[in-house]
Design an enzyme around this catalytic site. Structure first.
Site, PDB file in Angstrom:
ATOM      1  CG  HIS A 130      -4.772  -8.282  -7.495  1.00 25.56           C
ATOM      2  ND1 HIS A 130      -3.499  -7.849  -7.206  1.00 25.56           N
ATOM      3  CD2 HIS A 130      -4.626  -9.299  -8.379  1.00 25.56           C
ATOM      4  CE1 HIS A 130      -2.625  -8.558  -7.882  1.00 25.56           C
ATOM      5  NE2 HIS A 130      -3.287  -9.457  -8.601  1.00 25.56           N
ATOM      6  CG  ASP A 160      -3.571  -2.218  -3.219  1.00 20.22           C
ATOM      7  OD1 ASP A 160      -3.829  -3.295  -2.655  1.00 20.22           O
ATOM      8  OD2 ASP A 160      -3.176  -2.145  -4.395  1.00 20.22           O
TER       9      ASP A 160
END
Length: 360
Positions: A130, A160
């Site tokens: 992540h 992200d």
């Protein structure tokens, strides 16, 4: 007309950066078709975490890629698209029969945008992770947080969105420009580790000159400087201080009732004492009192607003930085001269047959 009007993008629905990239491209005027998994597709439908915000401004098209007719129609869409974006682990699209080589055979001009954490190659390419993992490996995470505590994740903005989605958008648009010139598309490999490392370029440059250290909270832009940090106020809310330049620091001192002689800006050994003194002063007033005191000055002091407060701030309201009211959502950015902010259309479902007809 928006800048990307006429550009056709296929977005394979996912979580994280590819969804944000699809939103940005649609906000800029691209015709984006977001392909979602049909409930009968043999796999759970993706969690709808994007909702009306991240899924705005583009049509959703439910498909079952294990169905031969659906896959044929998807390939028909790919054959007339300018770009394709996907965020699956390496090899997934190939196993679906929709890898770059297959798509390029149907559409040599296609730009094939791929965003992953580790990239398409390298020892960790097939591993899960992540945002926090990707920015940890890039060196970005180590620089964030308090000096006497573990690094603190900066939401998921750096991996992200900054290092992943925005690098994907940049790469896809650059490759589309090239494809229109040459007739040949490219595969764009946007890795969040690469992108977040690139975002740290300034700090590598500073470190090379001996102006940045690996110690958190000991540097100019990481809270180490008493004139570039946040302070708690009497009401438990906060102000942000960014008085870097000498003239701005002078305005800060004037507003606090201090002189340059008693609070020199770059007397670094005495920074801890200056931190403590400024903390004590800011704790004597409420946040909005300080905001009013410094309003219109060059001290670079602003209130730290919550997500709920930010849309109502007069500056944000004047610029229509948020649009809608149920709930308000950030307006598209950047702005273009002559194009005022407008309401953002919601995403709407579209059948695969209708999508194929629209792009025929």
């Amino acid at each position: 007309m928006k800048p990307l009007a006429g550009v056709r993008i296929i977005e394979f629905d996912g979580l994280g950066p590819v969804t944000f990239a699809g939103m940005v491209l649609a906000d800029l005027g691209a015709d984006v078709l977001r392909l979602t998994r049909r409930a009968d597709g043999g796999a759970p439908v993706f969690a709808d975490v994007g909702g009306a915000v991240l899924h705005r401004a583009r049509s959703s098209v439910a498909v079952n890629l294990k169905d031969a007719d659906d896959q044929r129609q998807v390939m028909d869409l790919i054959s007339v698209a300018d770009g394709l974006i996907e965020g699956f682990r390496p090899g997934v699209m190939e196993r679906l029969g929709l890898g770059p080589d297959v798509c390029a055979a149907r559409n040599p001009r296609l730009v094939y945008g791929r965003v992953t954490g580790w990239g398409q190659t390298g020892p960790k390419a097939s591993e899960v992770g992540h945002d926090i993992n990707y920015i940890a490996l890039s060196g970005a995470l180590h620089a964030m947080g308090e000096p006497d505590r573990p690094p603190r994740p900066p939401l998921n903005l750096i991996g992200d969105y900054g290092g992943g989605a925005m690098m994907l958008v940049t790469g896809v648009l650059a490759a589309i420009i090239e494809a229109r010139r040459t007739g040949s598309g490219r595969v764009v490999d946007a890795a969040m580790t690469d992108g977040s490392a690139l975002l740290m370029s300034l700090f590598h440059a500073l470190a090379a000159r001996g102006l940045w250290s690996d110690a958190r909270g000991a540097n100019l832009l990481d809270g180490g400087a008493p004139f570039y940090r946040c302070f708690a106020c009497r009401d438990g809310r906060f102000v942000a201080v960014g008085a870097l330049e000498p003239q701005f620091y002078a305005a800060l001192l004037a507003g606090l009732g201090l002189s340059a002689e008693e609070a020199p800006q770059y007397d670094i050994p005495h920074w801890p004492a200056l931190h403590a003194r400024l903390e004590a002063i800011f704790a004597t007033r409420d946040r909005d009192d300080w905001a009013s005191r410094f309003e219109g000055s060059d001290a670079c002091v602003t209130p730290v607003l919550t997500l709920e407060e930010a849309p109502a701030h007069p500056h944000n309201a004047a610029r229509q930085t948020w649009v809608g009211d149920s709930p308000p959502q950030p307006a598209p950015a950047p702005r273009f001269a002559g194009s005022p902010a407008v309401a953002v259309p919601e995403g709407a479902p579209l059948s695969l047959d209708d999508a194929t007809t629209r792009w025929a």
